[in-house]
Design a protein around this motif. Structure first.
Motif, mmCIF file in Angstrom:
data_model
loop_
_atom_site.group_PDB
_atom_site.id
_atom_site.type_symbol
_atom_site.label_atom_id
_atom_site.label_comp_id
_atom_site.label_asym_id
_atom_site.label_seq_id
_atom_site.Cartn_x
_atom_site.Cartn_y
_atom_site.Cartn_z
ATOM 1 N N ALA A 1 0.791 5.174 -0.896
ATOM 2 C CA ALA A 1 -1.202 5.438 -1.034
ATOM 3 C C ALA A 1 -1.078 5.041 -2.887
ATOM 4 N N THR A 2 -2.623 4.857 -3.093
ATOM 5 C CA THR A 2 -2.840 5.275 -4.308
ATOM 6 C C THR A 2 -3.700 5.797 -4.630
ATOM 7 N N VAL A 3 -3.446 6.566 -5.698
ATOM 8 C CA VAL A 3 -4.515 7.137 -6.577
ATOM 9 C C VAL A 3 -4.806 6.633 -7.756
ATOM 10 N N GLU A 4 -6.328 6.897 -7.996
ATOM 11 C CA GLU A 4 -7.315 6.610 -8.791
ATOM 12 C C GLU A 4 -8.254 7.087 -9.426
ATOM 13 N N ILE A 5 -8.321 7.256 -10.217
ATOM 14 C CA ILE A 5 -8.639 8.167 -11.325
ATOM 15 C C ILE A 5 -10.298 7.392 -11.852
ATOM 16 N N SER A 6 -11.249 8.011 -11.551
ATOM 17 C CA SER A 6 -12.289 7.251 -12.383
ATOM 18 C C SER A 6 -12.944 7.968 -13.818
ATOM 19 N N GLN A 7 -13.544 7.190 -14.014
ATOM 20 C CA GLN A 7 -14.130 7.593 -15.997
ATOM 21 C C GLN A 7 -15.105 8.716 -15.437
ATOM 22 N N ASN A 8 -15.594 9.679 -14.769
ATOM 23 C CA ASN A 8 -15.522 9.999 -15.000
ATOM 24 C C ASN A 8 -15.043 11.610 -14.471
ATOM 25 N N ASN A 9 -13.268 11.580 -14.179
ATOM 26 C CA ASN A 9 -11.912 12.096 -13.528
ATOM 27 C C ASN A 9 -12.206 13.419 -11.910
ATOM 28 N N GLN A 10 -13.092 11.744 -11.292
ATOM 29 C CA GLN A 10 -12.879 12.464 -9.977
ATOM 30 C C GLN A 10 -11.261 11.374 -9.363
ATOM 31 N N VAL A 11 -10.748 12.004 -8.960
ATOM 32 C CA VAL A 11 -9.275 11.736 -8.171
ATOM 33 C C VAL A 11 -9.765 10.877 -6.834
ATOM 34 N N SER A 12 -9.288 9.976 -6.414
ATOM 35 C CA SER A 12 -9.756 9.441 -5.379
ATOM 36 C C SER A 12 -8.152 9.192 -4.563
ATOM 37 N N LEU A 13 -8.064 8.884 -3.050
ATOM 38 C CA LEU A 13 -6.898 8.593 -2.852
ATOM 39 C C LEU A 13 -7.056 7.456 -1.793
ATOM 40 N N SER A 14 -6.398 6.684 -1.234
ATOM 41 C CA SER A 14 -6.146 5.680 -0.484
ATOM 42 C C SER A 14 -4.814 6.040 0.245
ATOM 43 N N VAL A 15 -4.806 5.590 1.045
ATOM 44 C CA VAL A 15 -3.935 5.631 2.285
ATOM 45 C C VAL A 15 -3.998 4.664 3.107
ATOM 46 N N PHE A 16 -2.574 3.961 2.921
ATOM 47 C CA PHE A 16 -2.541 2.467 4.005
ATOM 48 C C PHE A 16 -0.882 2.681 5.013
ATOM 49 N N LYS A 17 -0.971 2.374 6.276
ATOM 50 C CA LYS A 17 -0.282 1.922 6.995
ATOM 51 C C LYS A 17 0.699 0.403 6.864
ATOM 52 N N GLY A 18 2.248 0.685 7.321
ATOM 53 C CA GLY A 18 2.950 -0.515 6.564
ATOM 54 C C GLY A 18 2.616 -1.086 5.272
ATOM 55 N N THR A 19 2.622 -2.688 5.300
ATOM 56 C CA THR A 19 2.207 -2.771 3.744
ATOM 57 C C THR A 19 0.594 -3.522 3.796
ATOM 58 N N ASN A 20 -0.353 -2.803 4.774
ATOM 59 C CA ASN A 20 -1.353 -3.075 5.198
ATOM 60 C C ASN A 20 -2.652 -3.592 4.523
ATOM 61 N N THR A 21 -3.201 -3.870 4.064
ATOM 62 C CA THR A 21 -4.066 -4.221 1.804
ATOM 63 C C THR A 21 -5.472 -3.112 2.334
ATOM 64 N N SER A 22 -5.658 -2.945 3.537
ATOM 65 C CA SER A 22 -7.075 -2.124 4.088
ATOM 66 C C SER A 22 -6.464 -0.641 4.229
ATOM 67 N N PRO A 23 -7.505 0.104 3.414
ATOM 68 C CA PRO A 23 -6.651 1.461 3.822
ATOM 69 C C PRO A 23 -6.966 2.595 5.313
ATOM 70 N N TRP A 24 -5.398 3.150 5.765
ATOM 71 C CA TRP A 24 -6.400 3.583 7.157
ATOM 72 C C TRP A 24 -7.055 4.860 6.747
ATOM 73 N N THR A 25 -6.911 5.646 5.802
ATOM 74 C CA THR A 25 -8.239 6.772 4.755
ATOM 75 C C THR A 25 -8.160 6.733 4.166
#
Length: 174
Positions: A140-164
């Protein structure tokens, strides 16, 4: 944690804080004599709307748990990737899916603790505001935007496109 003042608090811990699968008795402060410590930790996490990052169970899960003073989110990731491709098994979600029958995800796991694990899940159910679970390994990757919004992307296996992908800040407030 008590003095934390920033907008986002990330709490990293090996074992889950909130049980979410057949191994419901594998969590932080899981012993009966640790109930006070568990309550204190849950309340601190809720007070700070924490984002809890956990492993240990090698399953992917996103849970929002409410406390008397606020909500926190817990993300579990099955991070041991045996191959680049990952099949998703047992993808379930929604509040109706969070129930004692989660123990059936692993029917042969520790039969002598079955009643305890069901009881733990039943006790936790009233506090769950969001539940999503799947059995696969990835990252998974977690990103914090400049306005402090936290978003999450979850990847299955070694895929580079998020599963969700999920806006955790929005999820915490819902």
């Amino acid at each position: 944690m008590e003095d934390h003042k920033e907008d986002a608090l990330f709490f990293c811990v090996h074992e889950p804080v909130v049980p979410y699968n057949a191994r419901a008795n594998w969590m932080v402060f899981d012993k009966a004599d640790q109930k006070a410590q568990r309550t204190e930790l849950l309340e601190l996490l809720g007070k700070h709307n924490a984002i809890v990052l956990t492993g240990h169970l090698h399953k992917t899960s996103l849970v929002v748990r409410k406390t008397k003073v606020g909500n926190f989110v817990q993300l579990g990731i099955g991070s041991v990737i045996p191959t680049g491709t990952a099949e998703v098994k047992d993808h379930i979600g929604g509040l109706n899916a969070y129930q004692p029958d989660l123990v059936n995800l692993e029917p042969n796991f520790s039969p002598d603790t079955l009643a305890l694990r069901k009881s733990i899940l039943e006790d936790e159910k009233p506090f769950i505001k969001h539940f999503d679970y799947a059995d696969f390994c990835g990252y998974a990757t977690v990103e914090i935007s400049q306005n402090n919004q936290v978003s999450l992307s979850v990847f299955k296996g070694t895929n580079t496109s998020p599963w969700t992908a999920v806006n955790l800040s929005k999820l915490l407030k819902s």
